[in-house]
Design a protein around this motif. Structure first.
Motif, PDB file in Angstrom:
ATOM      1  N   ALA A 125       0.553  -0.703   0.020  1.00  0.00           N
ATOM      2  CA  ALA A 125      -0.260  -0.084  -0.025  1.00  0.00           C
ATOM      3  C   ALA A 125       1.055   1.058   0.240  1.00  0.00           C
ATOM      4  N   GLY A 126       1.845   1.230   0.957  1.00  0.00           N
ATOM      5  CA  GLY A 126       2.975   2.421   0.783  1.00  0.00           C
ATOM      6  C   GLY A 126       3.739   2.681  -0.606  1.00  0.00           C
ATOM      7  N   LYS A 127       3.841   1.048  -0.808  1.00  0.00           N
ATOM      8  CA  LYS A 127       5.062   2.075  -2.083  1.00  0.00           C
ATOM      9  C   LYS A 127       3.621   1.724  -3.361  1.00  0.00           C
ATOM     10  N   LEU A 128       2.331   1.648  -3.245  1.00  0.00           N
ATOM     11  CA  LEU A 128       1.357   2.032  -4.763  1.00  0.00           C
ATOM     12  C   LEU A 128       0.834   3.945  -4.584  1.00  0.00           C
ATOM     13  N   ALA A 129       0.814   4.048  -3.322  1.00  0.00           N
ATOM     14  CA  ALA A 129       0.256   5.512  -2.658  1.00  0.00           C
ATOM     15  C   ALA A 129       2.029   6.453  -2.570  1.00  0.00           C
ATOM     16  N   GLY A 130       3.444   6.015  -2.385  1.00  0.00           N
ATOM     17  CA  GLY A 130       3.774   6.342  -2.975  1.00  0.00           C
ATOM     18  C   GLY A 130       4.871   7.168  -1.444  1.00  0.00           C
ATOM     19  N   VAL A 131       4.148   7.205  -0.213  1.00  0.00           N
ATOM     20  CA  VAL A 131       4.762   6.455   0.958  1.00  0.00           C
ATOM     21  C   VAL A 131       4.994   6.265   1.595  1.00  0.00           C
ATOM     22  N   PRO A 132       6.458   6.427   2.562  1.00  0.00           N
ATOM     23  CA  PRO A 132       6.598   5.480   3.960  1.00  0.00           C
ATOM     24  C   PRO A 132       4.848   4.697   4.481  1.00  0.00           C
ATOM     25  N   VAL A 133       5.220   3.482   5.521  1.00  0.00           N
ATOM     26  CA  VAL A 133       4.561   3.107   6.201  1.00  0.00           C
ATOM     27  C   VAL A 133       3.591   3.952   7.088  1.00  0.00           C
ATOM     28  N   HIS A 134       4.872   4.727   7.785  1.00  0.00           N
ATOM     29  CA  HIS A 134       4.425   5.444   9.330  1.00  0.00           C
ATOM     30  C   HIS A 134       3.365   6.970   9.043  1.00  0.00           C
ATOM     31  N   ALA A 135       3.514   6.975   7.252  1.00  0.00           N
ATOM     32  CA  ALA A 135       3.055   8.095   6.511  1.00  0.00           C
ATOM     33  C   ALA A 135       1.059   7.791   7.069  1.00  0.00           C
ATOM     34  N   LEU A 136       0.985   6.114   6.189  1.00  0.00           N
ATOM     35  CA  LEU A 136      -0.199   5.666   5.699  1.00  0.00           C
ATOM     36  C   LEU A 136      -0.963   5.786   7.540  1.00  0.00           C
ATOM     37  N   LEU A 137      -0.288   5.832   8.326  1.00  0.00           N
ATOM     38  CA  LEU A 137      -0.459   5.434   9.800  1.00  0.00           C
ATOM     39  C   LEU A 137      -0.547   6.403  11.212  1.00  0.00           C
ATOM     40  N   GLY A 138      -0.449   7.566  10.065  1.00  0.00           N
ATOM     41  CA  GLY A 138      -0.673   8.938  10.775  1.00  0.00           C
ATOM     42  C   GLY A 138       0.682   9.504  10.711  1.00  0.00           C
ATOM     43  N   GLY A 139       1.665   9.681  10.600  1.00  0.00           N
ATOM     44  CA  GLY A 139       2.880  10.027  10.160  1.00  0.00           C
ATOM     45  C   GLY A 139       3.584   9.313  11.809  1.00  0.00           C
ATOM     46  N   LYS A 140       5.145  10.121  11.637  1.00  0.00           N
ATOM     47  CA  LYS A 140       5.576   9.931  12.760  1.00  0.00           C
ATOM     48  C   LYS A 140       5.995  10.504  13.291  1.00  0.00           C
ATOM     49  N   ILE A 141       6.207  11.125  14.629  1.00  0.00           N
ATOM     50  CA  ILE A 141       7.181  11.892  15.616  1.00  0.00           C
ATOM     51  C   ILE A 141       8.455  11.494  16.080  1.00  0.00           C
ATOM     52  N   HIS A 142       9.390  10.420  15.909  1.00  0.00           N
ATOM     53  CA  HIS A 142      10.518  10.199  15.946  1.00  0.00           C
ATOM     54  C   HIS A 142      11.359   9.994  15.021  1.00  0.00           C
ATOM     55  N   ASP A 143      12.250  10.384  14.673  1.00  0.00           N
ATOM     56  CA  ASP A 143      12.822  10.005  13.706  1.00  0.00           C
ATOM     57  C   ASP A 143      13.696   8.647  13.575  1.00  0.00           C
ATOM     58  N   GLU A 144      14.408   8.317  15.146  1.00  0.00           N
ATOM     59  CA  GLU A 144      15.336   7.573  15.184  1.00  0.00           C
ATOM     60  C   GLU A 144      14.451   6.532  16.673  1.00  0.00           C
ATOM     61  N   ILE A 145      14.917   5.118  16.619  1.00  0.00           N
ATOM     62  CA  ILE A 145      14.537   4.888  17.933  1.00  0.00           C
ATOM     63  C   ILE A 145      15.527   4.066  18.337  1.00  0.00           C
ATOM     64  N   PRO A 146      16.017   4.548  19.730  1.00  0.00           N
ATOM     65  CA  PRO A 146      17.433   4.399  20.188  1.00  0.00           C
ATOM     66  C   PRO A 146      16.816   2.491  20.899  1.00  0.00           C
ATOM     67  N   LEU A 147      18.037   1.729  20.618  1.00  0.00           N
ATOM     68  CA  LEU A 147      17.812   0.016  21.081  1.00  0.00           C
ATOM     69  C   LEU A 147      18.381  -0.791  21.907  1.00  0.00           C
ATOM     70  N   CYS A 148      17.534  -1.480  21.807  1.00  0.00           N
ATOM     71  CA  CYS A 148      17.900  -1.809  24.027  1.00  0.00           C
ATOM     72  C   CYS A 148      18.384  -3.128  24.031  1.00  0.00           C
ATOM     73  N   SER A 149      19.515  -3.820  24.299  1.00  0.00           N
ATOM     74  CA  SER A 149      19.770  -5.322  24.490  1.00  0.00           C
ATOM     75  C   SER A 149      19.316  -5.990  24.842  1.00  0.00           C
ATOM     76  N   ALA A 150      19.412  -8.040  24.107  1.00  0.00           N
ATOM     77  CA  ALA A 150      18.395  -8.518  25.141  1.00  0.00           C
ATOM     78  C   ALA A 150      19.895  -9.657  24.899  1.00  0.00           C
ATOM     79  N   ILE A 151      19.764  -9.468  26.890  1.00  0.00           N
ATOM     80  CA  ILE A 151      20.782 -10.578  27.256  1.00  0.00           C
ATOM     81  C   ILE A 151      20.075 -12.011  27.566  1.00  0.00           C
ATOM     82  N   GLY A 152      19.815 -13.263  26.752  1.00  0.00           N
ATOM     83  CA  GLY A 152      19.450 -14.779  27.216  1.00  0.00           C
ATOM     84  C   GLY A 152      20.139 -14.916  28.421  1.00  0.00           C
ATOM     85  N   VAL A 153      19.267 -15.737  28.716  1.00  0.00           N
ATOM     86  CA  VAL A 153      19.423 -16.904  29.970  1.00  0.00           C
ATOM     87  C   VAL A 153      20.923 -17.633  29.877  1.00  0.00           C
TER      88      VAL A 153
END
Length: 380
Positions: A125-153
């Motif tokens: 749908a995003g490709k057909l509309a020529g927009v990123p998925v976040h625009a289909l959902l209402g638009g982003k408020i963050h350009d970046e997402i900090p990540l959390c490390s996952a330490i297994g058992v």
């Protein structure tokens, strides 16, 4: 409107870069034989105009009930006939018809299979509309997402080494498995390495309330513990509520909340302080946002997570979480735990992911590799 004309399904046993174990069981390791039950299901949708949408979800029976076999069967035999009557923009209609065909009972029905389709529909749908998925959902408020490390058992040395290697990450999720001595050692070890960064404990249903009280007593001196996630079985919502009175840590619900309706019930029972939002268990992107809005309406904070995503679902999660205020960095651990990803176009620098801005999911999928590594499943 461009209708969907073809649906293809590719199960792939994706290799791991390191061993990863949850409180509920193993996820994968570099030396493990390819496991059909834990394979990733890739979905390719093609429209009559030749536009392609890609989706992806992991089958992980140690975490939820869907297997690679059930996901492939559900998509091929039950969801494909629905899709061939729709366009990529008919996402709500798809979910309505899927729910009618695969009736949900206590919770949502076959959410991982539906999430793989949902992601592919959003991509197309995003490709057909020529927009990123976040625009289909209402638009982003963050350009970046900090990540959390996952330490297994794991043993203390392995936990320490992983934590040291994850020094770029802004927070640590520490998996615990119900062994008081081992879990205490793991928490203390990561806290020492983390040097003040927040710790997010995740029991994956492996504790009893009384034992968790003991674990909390042992770790009371560690003031960087932010919360404890899903300590008791997912079906025991009342135990979650009791735990909020037993211990002085916020309680996060994960496996006990697959849908907005699940979360509403937990809120009514005063069973959680935070909720973990995942695209896979929600059944798709908009359903994940519905859970997030239910959390906000009920006064809960939001944690973001995935299920060792291989690039396509990772990008989808970035689009969703770019719209939300998160309590901690997102635990999207695919880039950390897998040998490599099946896409190009993602930007991750010092454990901070940039939200894609190209049309659709904004990544280029390695279809040749997916086809080459596709495996046969037992039901054929």
């Amino acid at each position: 409107m461009s209708r969907i004309t073809q649906v293809e399904v590719f199960p792939v046993a994706v290799p791991f870069a390191r061993r990863f174990v949850l409180g509920s069981g193993a996820v994968g390791s570099p030396d493990a034989a390819p496991d059909q039950a834990g394979a990733v299901i890739f979905v390719k949708l093609t429209t009559e105009d030749g536009v392609i949408g890609w989706g992806e979800q992991r089958a992980l029976p140690s975490w939820s009930y869907e297997t690679a076999e059930t996901m492939a069967v559900v998509i091929r035999r039950h969801l494909t006939p629905i899709l061939l009557e729709l366009t990529p923009f008919d996402i709500e209609l798809f979910h309505q018809r899927a729910a009618k065909r695969l009736s949900p009972a206590v919770s949502n029905g076959f959410p991982f299979a539906r999430a793989a389709i949902d992601v592919a529909m959003h991509d197309a749908a995003g490709k057909l509309a020529g927009v990123p998925v976040h625009a289909l959902l209402g638009g982003k408020i963050h350009d970046e997402i900090p990540l959390c490390s996952a330490i297994g058992v794991g043993d203390q040395d392995a936990v320490r080494e992983h934590a040291i290697q994850s020094s770029d990450y802004a927070a640590y999720k520490v998996k615990i498995g119900g062994d008081l001595d081992a879990d205490t050692a793991a928490i203390e070890t990561v806290a020492e390495v983390a040097d003040g960064k927040p710790l997010w404990l995740d029991a994956n249903q492996s504790y009893r309330p009384s034992a968790l009280r003991q674990l909390r007593d042992r770790t009371a001196g560690i003031h960087t513990i932010h919360c404890i996630e899903q300590p008791v079985p997912s079906t025991d919502t009342l135990a979650m509520a009791r735990l909020r009175e037993l211990i002085d840590l916020p309680i996060a619900i994960d496996e006990g909340s697959f849908s907005a309706q699940d979360l509403a019930r937990a809120i009514r029972l005063d069973a959680a302080d935070l909720v973990v939002v995942k695209v896979c268990k929600s059944g798709g992107l908009r359903n994940a946002l519905k859970t997030a809005q239910t959390a906000l309406a009920g006064g809960l904070e939001i944690l973001a997570s995935g299920l060792t995503d291989c690039g396509i679902a990772f990008a989808a999660a970035l689009h969703v979480f770019s719209q939300l205020e998160l309590a901690l960095p997102a635990e999207l651990n695919g880039p950390e735990l897998l040998t490599d990803l099946y896409v190009e176009g993602l930007s991750i620098t010092k454990a901070v992911a940039t939200v894609p801005t190209a049309p659709g999911l904004g990544v280029q999928v390695d279809e040749e590799r997916i086809r080459a590594e596709s495996i046969d499943l037992l039901y054929r």
